[in-house]
Design an enzyme around this catalytic site. Structure first.
Site, PDB file in Angstrom:
ATOM      1  N   GLU A 266       0.826  -1.214   0.000  1.00 21.10           N
ATOM      2  CA  GLU A 266       0.000   0.000   0.000  1.00 21.10           C
ATOM      3  C   GLU A 266       0.859   1.262   0.000  1.00 21.10           C
ATOM      4  O   GLU A 266       0.463   2.284  -0.574  1.00 21.10           O
ATOM      5  CB  GLU A 266      -0.966  -0.010   1.184  1.00 21.10           C
ATOM      6  CG  GLU A 266      -1.926  -1.217   1.216  1.00 21.10           C
ATOM      7  CD  GLU A 266      -2.762  -1.385  -0.054  1.00 21.10           C
ATOM      8  OE1 GLU A 266      -2.927  -0.403  -0.802  1.00 21.10           O
ATOM      9  OE2 GLU A 266      -3.235  -2.519  -0.299  1.00 21.10           O
ATOM     10  N   HIS A 269       1.535   2.161  -3.482  1.00 24.63           N
ATOM     11  CA  HIS A 269       0.440   2.944  -4.068  1.00 24.63           C
ATOM     12  C   HIS A 269       0.487   4.389  -3.588  1.00 24.63           C
ATOM     13  O   HIS A 269       0.374   5.332  -4.372  1.00 24.63           O
ATOM     14  CB  HIS A 269      -0.911   2.353  -3.654  1.00 24.63           C
ATOM     15  CG  HIS A 269      -1.293   1.107  -4.401  1.00 24.63           C
ATOM     16  ND1 HIS A 269      -1.266   1.029  -5.764  1.00 24.63           N
ATOM     17  CD2 HIS A 269      -1.743  -0.106  -3.971  1.00 24.63           C
ATOM     18  CE1 HIS A 269      -1.675  -0.179  -6.154  1.00 24.63           C
ATOM     19  NE2 HIS A 269      -1.968  -0.894  -5.081  1.00 24.63           N
ATOM     20  N   GLU A 295      -0.923  -1.144 -10.097  1.00 27.67           N
ATOM     21  CA  GLU A 295      -0.383  -2.345  -9.445  1.00 27.67           C
ATOM     22  C   GLU A 295       1.115  -2.510  -9.702  1.00 27.67           C
ATOM     23  O   GLU A 295       1.818  -3.132  -8.909  1.00 27.67           O
ATOM     24  CB  GLU A 295      -1.135  -3.588  -9.913  1.00 27.67           C
ATOM     25  CG  GLU A 295      -2.496  -3.747  -9.278  1.00 27.67           C
ATOM     26  CD  GLU A 295      -2.466  -3.820  -7.746  1.00 27.67           C
ATOM     27  OE1 GLU A 295      -1.735  -4.663  -7.197  1.00 27.67           O
ATOM     28  OE2 GLU A 295      -3.168  -3.031  -7.098  1.00 27.67           O
TER      29      GLU A 295
HETATM   30 ZN   LIG Z   1      -2.808  -2.895  -4.966  1.00 29.43          ZN
END
Ligand SMILES: [Zn+2]
Length: 500
Positions: A266, A269, A295
């Site tokens: 995370e 991201h 991703e």
């Molecule tokens: Zn992800």
């Protein structure tokens, strides 16, 4: 044009504000909200999301784009302005092609289908979910036919989540890859005794897990001055802008590495948003759609960096100190191997790097055939189990462990799965390019200096936000997308771990 641009930027500014509001309402619902808040929150989110949809699809945007699309073609392709105009034009077409009655019917169905899916999964009763899914497939096919420009309705759904990509592209990538992954997974299974993943399942108190989670996030370059870490059930990340991009993870007392790997994924991201160019991050290009691009960043930090021997050479003593005494007796090499255990299993979200792709391929094939009417919803459990047996050598004992395991189809989210695997593959390709550009990157990481990884990927990927589609970005960053670095990465790493 100047006046038109001014109006256009006013509208995209509103959209960006609405996206930020929507994110915060969802973040709060998943982390802090008391259980009694869910009905009101659902209403509030519904209002914001309707405003978002109406703005993307507004007549005014349509009129402005008539002037701005020709103007954008004169601009450098990679400029933020040109990217924003392309992006808005794409969204405008997507949001206006589907009749609003059909969109409303799908939204209503997704709520009841979601409840039916939960009940069906809890009681292992596919028949209970079947009529809802059949209706969902039927309506989705109608929607997809409005969106598709290729004659294959499933391409309409792919186009929605992964602009510029169609099922032919995905098939051409996945089909030759499948036997190679099956072969590698089978070889690993034959040598399964070489690694014991249970060695890292040790009880560690929640506060210790989160304290080390913060430490490891900082080690990869996550900026806590512009972010925070909280706990939730289904981890996610993003933010209101590059000054506030948040990470969530989950804590299981007996599986501390689940929390840590969740943080690394995370944070990948969240750093994407933290490292966008200012003029991109302040537009809806910060809230773009491509699952493959998104991703690729989370997987690069979770897997290529976060499951590497070099990374843990520096980090493992810190983890041992943070988790003391739970890992005191476990050696670095034992830890590294356990963290990379590869095992054919039934559940996608628990799958390792090698077998994960096979789970995604199975879903892509079945989705494509469902939307094209080549599989009946009633035959779904049989189709699912046959492919599980063929690709992973396993037959789910129940449908809850099989066809009912993912929520996506109950939401009507068809076309999203391929991005998960394309992102993993792209991450491996980026990693290979990074290693070529920085020959001593392994030594730097092992010495506790991982900063060059973020600097490289910020320059080649993160800064651009949603300016480019997945294939355009791959062309720019690595000279075109290829599956080879992914297979080479898996073979080298798992060949070493499993002695193949
Ligand atoms: Zn992800």
């Amino acid at each position: 044009v100047e006046e038109t641009l001014k109006k256009f930027k006013n509208l995209t500014g509103q959209l960006r504000g609405l996206h930020a509001a929507s994110f915060l309402l969802q973040w709060d619902a998943e982390t802090k909200m008391p259980p009694g808040g869910s009905a009101d929150r659902g209403d509030a989110l519904g209002v914001v999301e309707t405003l978002v949809h109406d703005l993307y699809a507004s007549d005014e945007i349509g009129r402005l784009l008539e002037v701005l699309e020709p103007y954008a073609r004169e601009l450098p392709y990679s400029s933020t302005e040109a990217g924003l105009i392309r992006f808005m034009a794409d969204r405008y077409r997507m949001e206006t092609r589907v009749p609003s009655e059909l969109a409303a019917e799908l939204a209503t169905l997704s709520v009841v289908a979601n409840t039916a899916w939960r009940e069906a999964r809890a009681t292992n009763n596919f028949k209970h979910f079947e009529p809802y899914l059949a209706r969902m497939v039927d309506l989705t096919r109608q929607k997809a036919e409005f969106l598709s420009s290729t004659g294959n309705p499933y391409d309409g759904m792919l186009e929605y989540f992964e602009p510029g990509i169609d099922s032919r592209f995905v098939s051409e990538v996945f089909t030759p890859l499948r036997p190679r992954l099956v072969e590698l997974a089978t070889a690993i299974a034959a040598n399964g005794g070489a690694v014991d993943g249970s060695l890292i399942r040790r009880e560690v108190p929640a506060e210790k897990q989160l304290a080390y989670g913060r430490e490891v996030a900082e080690a990869i370059g996550y900026d806590f001055q512009r972010g925070r870490l909280d706990t939730t059930t289904h981890p996610f990340a993003w933010g209101t802008g590059k000054g506030d991009s948040r990470v969530t993870t989950r804590v299981l007392i007996a599986e501390p590495l689940d929390c840590i790997m969740g943080v690394l994924h995370e944070a990948g991201h969240a750093m994407h948003l933290q490292n966008m160019r200012d003029d991109v991050a302040s537009t809806p290009l910060a809230y773009f759609w491509s699952g493959a691009i998104l991703e690729s960043q989370s997987r690069l930090f979770e897997n290529m960096l976060g499951r590497s021997r070099a990374f843990w050479t520096a980090q493992y003593p810190r983890l041992q100190a943070a988790f003391a005494p739970a890992f005191d007796d476990l050696l670095l090499e034992q830890f590294y191997r356990a963290l990379n255990e590869s095992k054919r299993s039934l559940i996608r979200i628990e799958a390792d790097e090698v077998t994960y792709g096979l789970h995604v391929m199975l879903r892509f094939e079945i989705e494509n055939e469902l939307i094209n009417g080549r599989i009946d919803v009633a035959d779904l459990p049989r189709e699912w189990n046959a492919r599980m047996e063929q690709y992973l050598g396993l037959t789910p004992p129940t449908d809850s462990d099989g066809v009912l395991q993912d929520v996506h189809w109950a939401w009507g989210t068809f076309g999203y799965f391929p991005g998960y695997l394309l992102g993993s593959m792209f991450a491996a390709q980026l990693w290979a390019a990074l290693e070529k550009d920085i020959p001593d990157i392994g030594e730097q990481i092992a010495a506790g200096r991982a900063g060059a990884v973020l600097a490289w990927t910020a320059e080649h990927v993160m800064q651009h936000g949603g300016i480019f589609t997945f294939t355009e970005l791959a062309d720019r960053a690595v000279g075109g997308f290829s599956a080879e670095p992914y297979m080479a990465y898996l073979k080298a790493k798992y060949g070493d771990i499993y002695g193949l």
